[in-house]
Design a protein around this motif. Structure first.
Motif, PDB file in Angstrom:
ATOM      1  N   MET A   1      37.029  62.217  50.000  1.00  0.00           N
ATOM      2  CA  MET A   1      37.427  61.085  50.850  1.00  0.00           C
ATOM      3  C   MET A   1      38.799  61.347  51.434  1.00  0.00           C
ATOM      4  SD  MET A   1      37.935  57.082  49.828  1.00  0.00           S
ATOM      5  CE  MET A   1      36.182  56.842  49.808  1.00  0.00           C
ATOM      6  N   ALA A   2      38.994  61.018  52.700  1.00  0.00           N
ATOM      7  CA  ALA A   2      40.281  61.233  53.347  1.00  0.00           C
ATOM      8  C   ALA A   2      41.335  60.363  52.702  1.00  0.00           C
ATOM      9  CB  ALA A   2      40.166  60.909  54.840  1.00  0.00           C
ATOM     10  N   GLN A   3      42.523  60.939  52.530  1.00  0.00           N
ATOM     11  CA  GLN A   3      43.604  60.203  51.892  1.00  0.00           C
ATOM     12  C   GLN A   3      44.323  59.342  52.911  1.00  0.00           C
ATOM     13  OE1 GLN A   3      45.911  62.386  49.130  1.00  0.00           O
ATOM     14  NE2 GLN A   3      47.768  61.220  49.475  1.00  0.00           N
ATOM     15  N   PRO A   4      44.448  58.014  52.643  1.00  0.00           N
ATOM     16  CA  PRO A   4      45.167  57.160  53.575  1.00  0.00           C
ATOM     17  C   PRO A   4      46.638  57.512  53.598  1.00  0.00           C
ATOM     18  CG  PRO A   4      44.616  55.940  51.569  1.00  0.00           C
ATOM     19  CD  PRO A   4      43.931  57.270  51.479  1.00  0.00           C
ATOM     20  N   ALA A   5      47.308  57.124  54.691  1.00  0.00           N
ATOM     21  CA  ALA A   5      48.703  57.516  54.881  1.00  0.00           C
ATOM     22  C   ALA A   5      49.597  57.004  53.765  1.00  0.00           C
ATOM     23  CB  ALA A   5      49.197  56.990  56.230  1.00  0.00           C
ATOM     24  N   ASP A   6      49.278  55.815  53.201  1.00  0.00           N
ATOM     25  CA  ASP A   6      50.123  55.243  52.169  1.00  0.00           C
ATOM     26  C   ASP A   6      49.447  55.294  50.801  1.00  0.00           C
ATOM     27  OD1 ASP A   6      49.434  51.829  53.308  1.00  0.00           O
ATOM     28  OD2 ASP A   6      48.127  53.503  52.790  1.00  0.00           O
ATOM     29  N   ALA A   7      48.579  56.287  50.610  1.00  0.00           N
ATOM     30  CA  ALA A   7      47.778  56.338  49.388  1.00  0.00           C
ATOM     31  C   ALA A   7      48.615  56.485  48.138  1.00  0.00           C
ATOM     32  CB  ALA A   7      46.783  57.499  49.476  1.00  0.00           C
ATOM     33  N   ALA A   8      49.786  57.112  48.217  1.00  0.00           N
ATOM     34  CA  ALA A   8      50.582  57.339  47.021  1.00  0.00           C
ATOM     35  C   ALA A   8      50.977  56.028  46.361  1.00  0.00           C
ATOM     36  CB  ALA A   8      51.832  58.136  47.375  1.00  0.00           C
ATOM     37  N   ARG A   9      50.999  54.940  47.127  1.00  0.00           N
ATOM     38  CA  ARG A   9      51.398  53.659  46.569  1.00  0.00           C
ATOM     39  C   ARG A   9      50.265  52.644  46.629  1.00  0.00           C
ATOM     40  NH1 ARG A   9      56.969  51.702  48.842  1.00  0.00           N
ATOM     41  NH2 ARG A   9      57.049  50.752  46.781  1.00  0.00           N
ATOM     42  N   THR A  10      49.059  53.078  46.888  1.00  0.00           N
ATOM     43  CA  THR A  10      47.926  52.175  47.015  1.00  0.00           C
ATOM     44  C   THR A  10      47.126  52.150  45.720  1.00  0.00           C
ATOM     45  OG1 THR A  10      47.791  52.606  49.385  1.00  0.00           O
ATOM     46  CG2 THR A  10      45.862  51.651  48.356  1.00  0.00           C
ATOM     47  N   VAL A  11      46.724  50.935  45.306  1.00  0.00           N
ATOM     48  CA  VAL A  11      46.145  50.720  43.978  1.00  0.00           C
ATOM     49  C   VAL A  11      44.722  50.202  44.085  1.00  0.00           C
ATOM     50  CG1 VAL A  11      46.324  49.273  41.899  1.00  0.00           C
ATOM     51  CG2 VAL A  11      48.369  50.334  42.883  1.00  0.00           C
ATOM     52  N   ILE A  12      43.877  50.690  43.180  1.00  0.00           N
ATOM     53  CA  ILE A  12      42.591  50.056  42.879  1.00  0.00           C
ATOM     54  C   ILE A  12      42.728  49.513  41.463  1.00  0.00           C
ATOM     55  CG2 ILE A  12      40.122  50.370  42.537  1.00  0.00           C
ATOM     56  CD1 ILE A  12      40.237  52.706  44.489  1.00  0.00           C
ATOM     57  N   MET A  13      42.511  48.205  41.288  1.00  0.00           N
ATOM     58  CA  MET A  13      42.689  47.586  39.969  1.00  0.00           C
ATOM     59  C   MET A  13      41.356  47.167  39.393  1.00  0.00           C
ATOM     60  SD  MET A  13      44.847  44.184  38.826  1.00  0.00           S
ATOM     61  CE  MET A  13      46.353  45.068  38.424  1.00  0.00           C
ATOM     62  N   THR A  14      41.196  47.379  38.072  1.00  0.00           N
ATOM     63  CA  THR A  14      40.019  46.905  37.355  1.00  0.00           C
ATOM     64  C   THR A  14      40.467  46.054  36.171  1.00  0.00           C
ATOM     65  OG1 THR A  14      38.104  47.565  36.037  1.00  0.00           O
ATOM     66  CG2 THR A  14      39.943  49.110  36.110  1.00  0.00           C
ATOM     67  N   VAL A  15      39.775  44.925  35.961  1.00  0.00           N
ATOM     68  CA  VAL A  15      40.134  43.980  34.906  1.00  0.00           C
ATOM     69  C   VAL A  15      38.888  43.661  34.096  1.00  0.00           C
ATOM     70  CG1 VAL A  15      41.301  41.806  34.381  1.00  0.00           C
ATOM     71  CG2 VAL A  15      41.723  42.939  36.578  1.00  0.00           C
ATOM     72  N   ASP A  16      38.944  43.931  32.779  1.00  0.00           N
ATOM     73  CA  ASP A  16      37.822  43.623  31.882  1.00  0.00           C
ATOM     74  C   ASP A  16      38.376  43.466  30.475  1.00  0.00           C
ATOM     75  OD1 ASP A  16      35.408  43.809  30.207  1.00  0.00           O
ATOM     76  OD2 ASP A  16      34.438  44.370  32.104  1.00  0.00           O
ATOM     77  N   ASP A  17      37.985  42.371  29.787  1.00  0.00           N
ATOM     78  CA  ASP A  17      38.534  42.125  28.441  1.00  0.00           C
ATOM     79  C   ASP A  17      37.899  43.015  27.381  1.00  0.00           C
ATOM     80  OD1 ASP A  17      36.468  39.869  26.806  1.00  0.00           O
ATOM     81  OD2 ASP A  17      36.127  40.450  28.900  1.00  0.00           O
ATOM     82  N   ASP A  18      36.786  43.680  27.692  1.00  0.00           N
ATOM     83  CA  ASP A  18      36.162  44.620  26.750  1.00  0.00           C
ATOM     84  C   ASP A  18      36.815  45.990  26.944  1.00  0.00           C
ATOM     85  OD1 ASP A  18      34.486  46.599  25.582  1.00  0.00           O
ATOM     86  OD2 ASP A  18      32.783  45.217  25.655  1.00  0.00           O
ATOM     87  N   PRO A  19      37.603  46.475  25.947  1.00  0.00           N
ATOM     88  CA  PRO A  19      38.323  47.743  26.137  1.00  0.00           C
ATOM     89  C   PRO A  19      37.405  48.899  26.503  1.00  0.00           C
ATOM     90  CG  PRO A  19      39.096  46.602  24.164  1.00  0.00           C
ATOM     91  CD  PRO A  19      37.893  45.861  24.637  1.00  0.00           C
ATOM     92  N   GLY A  20      36.206  48.966  25.877  1.00  0.00           N
ATOM     93  CA  GLY A  20      35.285  50.054  26.183  1.00  0.00           C
ATOM     94  C   GLY A  20      34.832  50.018  27.624  1.00  0.00           C
ATOM     95  N   VAL A  21      34.464  48.832  28.100  1.00  0.00           N
ATOM     96  CA  VAL A  21      34.022  48.699  29.489  1.00  0.00           C
ATOM     97  C   VAL A  21      35.189  48.975  30.440  1.00  0.00           C
ATOM     98  CG1 VAL A  21      33.098  47.107  31.223  1.00  0.00           C
ATOM     99  CG2 VAL A  21      32.195  47.070  28.884  1.00  0.00           C
ATOM    100  N   SER A  22      36.372  48.472  30.080  1.00  0.00           N
ATOM    101  CA  SER A  22      37.552  48.672  30.911  1.00  0.00           C
ATOM    102  C   SER A  22      37.839  50.155  31.104  1.00  0.00           C
ATOM    103  CB  SER A  22      38.764  47.975  30.286  1.00  0.00           C
ATOM    104  OG  SER A  22      39.916  48.189  31.055  1.00  0.00           O
TER     105      SER A  22
END
Length: 558
Positions: free
Chosen positions: A1-22
């Motif tokens: 995938m092409a890297q966006p210009a500001d990718a170094a500071r761009t975040v994908i966040m995941t939230v799950d209370d089950d540590p294994g699933v997280s």
């Protein structure tokens, strides 16, 4: 995938209370996107919100948030709703089990959900990555840059402070509020060399201080368009409520060079509504702000210009052109005009109300004031849907909400579904046959004198909040001498102009006026400003679209 210009500071966040699933979600995301994005995981809504705030302070971008639905203390929908306030541009995904798909579908309206994923999603190449790929592409196409924050320093009981906050909020301009009594507010006043006697102080994202700014000046400094890009258009739409936005969407999408002119903020009265529940396609309701924002983005995507804080003061006929004159003396012209000026709430005539306007007495929902009503007694004047929707919303904050209704009951002017909802809320009371006789207070509202209709008894109640919804007055005085109106100021059009079978005086065409056409050929009306209109969001949008169809017919025959 092409890297966006500001990718170094761009975040994908995941939230799950089950540590294994997280860990599993984060692992799958890193495998595909780790080279281009930072993957941040959290195991509770609270810790995720804290991380989002830290990212915001550092200026980091958040592209996608994936949240599990079933989390203790704060479920995924509640978390995403709060996350929208911190990173409104992030794309939102709810992770859910098959049994919870109903909640996921409901969340589409509640938090403007972009997608929901059923667990488990194996293999990710088929079920996870295509979804995230699409969301990242959509995010990159959007204006996802963080908006620098405007700062507003004011006082709770300053009418101008309330007006500025409402203007910014309704125009979707992010801002931070500082009380002039608080240390940070005093520091900002000192930096601007102000002593706090003139409020509000607005500090724009580029650091420019504005003291008691007028709407046009404020709009120009916070990035809202106020100057037309051209002198001549195919279509000028005057008014940015549902009818005007509908006309702008259909006009621009059908190739007309379209400009919409709004005196305050797009959305009109509907834009101030906390919840619209009878609009087609939104079974769980939609806030007026959300509906307005989507419509405005839709209109601009098709190429419509939207001018804010521009007051129209005149309409002239110049041969085939229709000339729109602004309050500053400038003007634009067009082949056609759609009048979608809407209506404004009538002022309460009781003594004391005018002096306390913006200082405890508010017209319309004033949603920016709702959190300040926490654990206090609120009074609402009015018995139609707008008053009922405000009562439902304010009941979430206030200790009590009292609807003051002049008539004998709510059924004459309020929808049945809303009456039923109000009846189920324990902290909402309805006082029928009651009017406000006087408002009292020194600098802000403190008490109300209430009187029963028909010579009933009066009583005085403590009150710091009064919201008024008492009928509508059309904003059409500026059309006097040009466009025909009825005795109440609503614009006459189509069949209402030819009730006796004859065209209106001065009509020179060999055809009768079209259905939404006024006595001035090429000038149409849509929405609440039209005489005998339905006064509903859906009908206003429909009339905006229909007016564009008639504009095309007019232009083809001109």
């Amino acid at each position: 995938m092409a890297q966006p210009a500001d990718a170094a500071r761009t975040v994908i966040m995941t939230v799950d209370d089950d540590p294994g699933v997280s860990r599993a979600v984060a692992r799958d995301l890193r495998r595909r996107y780790g080279a281009s994005y930072r993957i941040v995981r959290a195991e509770s809504g609270e810790s995720a919100l804290e991380a989002l705030r830290e990212l915001k302070l550092r200026g980091d971008l958040v592209a996608v948030i994936l949240a599990d639905y079933r989390m203790p203390r704060m479920n995924g929908i509640e978390f995403l709703e709060r996350a929208m306030d911190v990173h409104p541009g992030a794309r939102r995904v709810l992770l859910t089990a098959y049994a919870d798909t109903g909640a996921a579908i409901d969340a589409i309206n509640v938090v403007d959900l972009d997608h929901y994923l059923l667990k488990p999603w194996d293999p990710p190449e088929e079920k996870l990555y295509p979804v995230v790929d699409d969301l990242l592409e959509a995010w990159k196409r959007s204006d996802h840059r963080p908006a620098p924050s405007t700062k507003v320093v004011g006082h709770r009981w300053s009418a101008r402070s309330s007006d500025v906050r409402e203007f910014l909020a309704r125009n979707q301009v992010p801002y931070r509020w500082y009380s002039s009594d608080e240390p940070e507010g005093r520091r900002l006043l000192a930096a601007a060399e102000e002593d706090g006697m003139r409020l509000p102080l607005v500090i724009t994202p580029d650091g420019t201080p504005l003291v008691e700014p007028e709407p046009a000046d404020l709009a120009a400094h916070v990035g809202l368009a106020t100057t037309p890009a051209a002198d001549f258009y195919d279509l000028v739409v005057i008014g940015g409520g549902p009818a005007g936005l509908g006309a702008a969407v259909y006009g621009a999408s059908e190739g007309l060079r379209t400009v919409l002119v709004e005196r305050s903020a797009t959305g009109g009265q509907a834009g101030q509504s906390s919840r619209i529940e009878n609009y087609l396609g939104f079974p769980d309701g939609v806030s007026g702000a959300q509906l307005t924002d989507r419509a405005r983005r839709q209109a601009t995507r098709f190429g419509a210009e939207i001018l804010t804080a521009r007051e129209v003061t005149g309409l002239e006929v110049g041969g085939a052109a229709r000339v729109v004159r602004f309050s500053d003396g400038s003007r634009i012209a067009a082949h056609s005009v759609i009048l979608a000026t809407g209506v404004s709430y009538r002022r309460l005539a009781a003594p004391g109300c005018e002096e306390l306007g913006g200082c405890g007495v508010y017209y319309g929902s004033a949603l920016t004031e709702a959190p300040a009503c926490q654990d206090q007694d609120v009074y609402i004047v009015g018995g139609a849907n707008s008053a009922g929707q405000a009562a439902m919303y304010l009941s979430r904050f206030a200790k009590s909400v009292t609807l003051l209704v002049r008539g004998p009951d709510l059924s004459a002017s309020m929808s049945y579904y809303l009456i039923e909802q109000i009846g189920r809320v324990p902290n909402i009371a309805v006082r029928c046959g009651t009017v406000v006789e006087e408002a009292h207070g020194d600098g802000h509202l403190e008490r109300l004198t209430l009187r029963g209709t028909g010579g009933g008894q009066t009583d005085v109640v403590d009150a710091q909040w009064l919201f008024v919804f008492i009928g509508a007055a059309p904003l059409t005085d500026w059309l006097d001498g040009t466009v025909l109106r009825d005795e109440r100021g609503f614009i006459l059009a189509g069949p209402d102009l030819t009730a006796d079978g004859r065209p209106p005086a001065g009509w020179e065409l060999d055809r009768p006026p079209y259905h939404l056409e006024t006595n001035v050929p090429g000038v149409f009306v849509a929405g609440d400003a039209r005489a005998e209109s339905a006064k509903r969001v859906a009908s206003a949008v429909g009339e905006g679209a229909m007016a564009v169809m008639l504009v095309h017919r007019y232009l083809e025959q001109s």
